[in-house]
Enzyme design. Structure first.
Site, PDB file in Angstrom:
ATOM      1  N   HIS A 143       0.813  -1.216   0.000  1.00 34.60           N
ATOM      2  CA  HIS A 143       0.000   0.000   0.000  1.00 34.60           C
ATOM      3  C   HIS A 143       0.853   1.276   0.000  1.00 34.60           C
ATOM      4  O   HIS A 143       1.917   1.330   0.625  1.00 34.60           O
ATOM      5  CB  HIS A 143      -0.926   0.019   1.227  1.00 34.60           C
ATOM      6  CG  HIS A 143      -0.164   0.074   2.508  1.00 34.60           C
ATOM      7  ND1 HIS A 143       0.199   1.256   3.105  1.00 34.60           N
ATOM      8  CD2 HIS A 143       0.345  -0.908   3.290  1.00 34.60           C
ATOM      9  CE1 HIS A 143       0.871   1.016   4.201  1.00 34.60           C
ATOM     10  NE2 HIS A 143       0.985  -0.302   4.335  1.00 34.60           N
ATOM     11  N   HIS A 152      12.095  -0.800 -12.451  1.00 34.70           N
ATOM     12  CA  HIS A 152      11.861  -2.240 -12.666  1.00 34.70           C
ATOM     13  C   HIS A 152      11.951  -2.974 -11.337  1.00 34.70           C
ATOM     14  O   HIS A 152      12.986  -2.940 -10.679  1.00 34.70           O
ATOM     15  CB  HIS A 152      12.916  -2.770 -13.656  1.00 34.70           C
ATOM     16  CG  HIS A 152      12.813  -4.231 -13.960  1.00 34.70           C
ATOM     17  ND1 HIS A 152      13.695  -4.867 -14.802  1.00 34.70           N
ATOM     18  CD2 HIS A 152      11.944  -5.177 -13.564  1.00 34.70           C
ATOM     19  CE1 HIS A 152      13.375  -6.147 -14.906  1.00 34.70           C
ATOM     20  NE2 HIS A 152      12.316  -6.362 -14.148  1.00 34.70           N
TER      21      HIS A 152
HETATM   22  C1  LIG Z   1      24.586  -6.343  -8.034  1.00 32.12           C
HETATM   23  C2  LIG Z   1      24.784  -6.625  -9.511  1.00 32.12           C
HETATM   24  C3  LIG Z   1      24.070  -5.530 -10.302  1.00 32.12           C
HETATM   25  C4  LIG Z   1      26.251  -6.628  -9.879  1.00 32.12           C
HETATM   26  O1  LIG Z   1      26.864  -5.383  -9.617  1.00 32.12           O
HETATM   27  P1  LIG Z   1      28.393  -5.160  -9.978  1.00 32.12           P
HETATM   28  O2  LIG Z   1      28.804  -3.843  -9.439  1.00 32.12           O
HETATM   29  O3  LIG Z   1      28.572  -5.364 -11.463  1.00 32.12           O
HETATM   30  O4  LIG Z   1      29.119  -6.299  -9.131  1.00 32.12           O
HETATM   31  P2  LIG Z   1      30.041  -7.528  -9.591  1.00 32.12           P
HETATM   32  O5  LIG Z   1      29.279  -8.484 -10.444  1.00 32.12           O
HETATM   33  O6  LIG Z   1      31.336  -6.967 -10.124  1.00 32.12           O
HETATM   34  O7  LIG Z   1      30.318  -8.254  -8.209  1.00 32.12           O
HETATM   35  C5  LIG Z   1      31.078  -7.637  -7.182  1.00 32.12           C
HETATM   36  C6  LIG Z   1      31.042  -8.554  -5.962  1.00 32.12           C
HETATM   37  O8  LIG Z   1      29.717  -8.547  -5.409  1.00 32.12           O
HETATM   38  C7  LIG Z   1      29.187  -9.880  -5.371  1.00 32.12           C
HETATM   39  N1  LIG Z   1      27.768  -9.797  -5.722  1.00 32.12           N
HETATM   40  C8  LIG Z   1      27.231  -9.572  -6.944  1.00 32.12           C
HETATM   41  N2  LIG Z   1      25.890  -9.500  -6.867  1.00 32.12           N
HETATM   42  C9  LIG Z   1      25.588  -9.690  -5.566  1.00 32.12           C
HETATM   43  C10 LIG Z   1      24.353  -9.733  -4.876  1.00 32.12           C
HETATM   44  N3  LIG Z   1      23.173  -9.555  -5.521  1.00 32.12           N
HETATM   45  N4  LIG Z   1      24.372  -9.919  -3.545  1.00 32.12           N
HETATM   46  C11 LIG Z   1      25.559 -10.095  -2.882  1.00 32.12           C
HETATM   47  N5  LIG Z   1      26.764 -10.069  -3.503  1.00 32.12           N
HETATM   48  C12 LIG Z   1      26.766  -9.860  -4.830  1.00 32.12           C
HETATM   49  C13 LIG Z   1      30.005 -10.658  -6.392  1.00 32.12           C
HETATM   50  O9  LIG Z   1      30.005 -12.039  -6.097  1.00 32.12           O
HETATM   51  C14 LIG Z   1      31.342 -10.007  -6.248  1.00 32.12           C
HETATM   52  O10 LIG Z   1      31.969 -10.535  -5.095  1.00 32.12           O
HETATM   53  P3  LIG Z   1      33.565 -10.804  -5.043  1.00 32.12           P
HETATM   54  O11 LIG Z   1      34.179  -9.456  -5.251  1.00 32.12           O
HETATM   55  O12 LIG Z   1      33.756 -11.372  -3.690  1.00 32.12           O
HETATM   56  O13 LIG Z   1      33.835 -11.738  -6.177  1.00 32.12           O
HETATM   57  C15 LIG Z   1      24.243  -8.015  -9.919  1.00 32.12           C
HETATM   58  O14 LIG Z   1      25.027  -9.065  -9.372  1.00 32.12           O
HETATM   59  C16 LIG Z   1      22.803  -8.237  -9.533  1.00 32.12           C
HETATM   60  O15 LIG Z   1      22.480  -8.669  -8.426  1.00 32.12           O
HETATM   61  N6  LIG Z   1      21.920  -7.924 -10.521  1.00 32.12           N
HETATM   62  C17 LIG Z   1      20.516  -8.149 -10.429  1.00 32.12           C
HETATM   63  C18 LIG Z   1      20.131  -9.265 -11.423  1.00 32.12           C
HETATM   64  C19 LIG Z   1      18.670  -9.557 -11.415  1.00 32.12           C
HETATM   65  O16 LIG Z   1      17.986  -9.366 -10.434  1.00 32.12           O
HETATM   66  N7  LIG Z   1      18.168 -10.024 -12.540  1.00 32.12           N
HETATM   67  C20 LIG Z   1      16.748 -10.257 -12.695  1.00 32.12           C
HETATM   68  C21 LIG Z   1      16.338  -9.950 -14.119  1.00 32.12           C
HETATM   69  S1  LIG Z   1      14.613  -9.929 -14.348  1.00 32.12           S
END
Ligand SMILES: CC(C)(COP(=O)(O)OP(=O)(O)OC[C@H]1O[C@@H](n2cnc3c(N)ncnc32)[C@H](O)[C@@H]1OP(=O)(O)O)[C@@H](O)C(=O)NCCC(=O)NCCS
Length: 223
Positions: A143, A152
């Protein structure tokens, strides 16, 4: 769902996996989809759900000059979706609001044009979902929440009462914003995060509780 003029052809802009789900929502709602529009055919299949990619944005604009045409936004990337939506509106092409029949919307919830609400999503009373936003499969908007334009909520993401998600922000799959907390514009909240304090504009935040991981370069949110 948008009321369409008679003889209006309905297209999905974005021949992607996301666009496929949007087309499926329209079909499940009893709307005949004429096909897909996409500005790049590279790597695209010949057909999606038996529907062809009929042309790009210029093709769509030309169609709109001769007969009524409406488009649903089938692009997952927030800034790219915003750009296409603006182009459609400038060319007089109506944006369809696509709401899956299994989504549950309170009578007082408001969903703006060009938004997509997927299967099993719930939007509770007095919540507002902005133009071109995506409420993905099973997402919950409690709500009085505010979801900004072209934001998104990924599958199974949720927002507690009175929470806010800024324009062009992306709440990752399974992520949560607790009640009353605000996520800024152009911010990305990682999958599975729990946001318990306000998060500013233009950052990537992740974890439980969510903390800022890095600041976004503006170009990362551009097309
Ligand atoms: C957070 C996200 C945007 C990545 O951001 P980024 O700045 O490019 O981060 P990186 O991929 O370089 O990862 C950096 C570190 O964070 C960690 N990490 C990435 N995503 C994470 C998450 N959601 N939660 C916790 N840790 C995460 C990685 O494992 C990495 O750890 P390390 O340094 O120990 O290896 C991505 O992982 C994510 O969660 N995207 C959302 C995807 C999604 O929901 N898709 C649905 C589509 S409908």
């Amino acid at each position: 769902m948008t009321q369409l003029p008679p003889n209006c052809r309905v297209l999905v802009y974005g021949a992607s996996g996301h666009g496929k789900v949007v087309a499926d929502i329209l079909l499940a709602s009893g709307i005949a989809v004429a096909g897909f529009v996409d500005d790049s055919l590279q790597g695209k299949p010949a057909e999606i759900l038996g529907l062809k990619i009929l042309g790009g944005g210029d093709w769509l604009a030309a169609q709109g000059k001769s007969s009524p045409v409406a488009a649903a936004l089938g692009i997952g990337h927030n800034a790219a979706r915003q750009k296409v939506a603006r182009r459609c509106v400038n060319q007089g092409i109506e944006l369809i609001t696509a709401i899956h029949p299994s989504a549950v919307l309170a009578a007082s919830a408001r969903v703006a044009e060009g938004a997509v609400v997927m299967a099993a999503a719930v939007i509770n009373p007095d919540a507002e979902v902005g133009t071109g936003a995506i409420v993905n499969t099973g997402a919950v908007i409690e709500h009085d929440c505010r979801v900004g334009e072209f934001a998104h909520l990924s599958p199974n993401a949720s927002m507690g009462g009175c929470a806010q998600l800024g324009s062009l922000a992306w709440l990752g799959i399974g992520a949560t914003i607790i009640h009353g907390v605000k996520v800024g514009s152009n911010t990305i909240v990682g999958a599975g995060a729990v946001v318990v304090r306000d998060i500013p504009d233009g950052v990537v935040a992740m974890g439980v509780p969510a903390r800022i991981h890095r600041y976004l370069e503006m170009r990362e949110n551009e097309v």
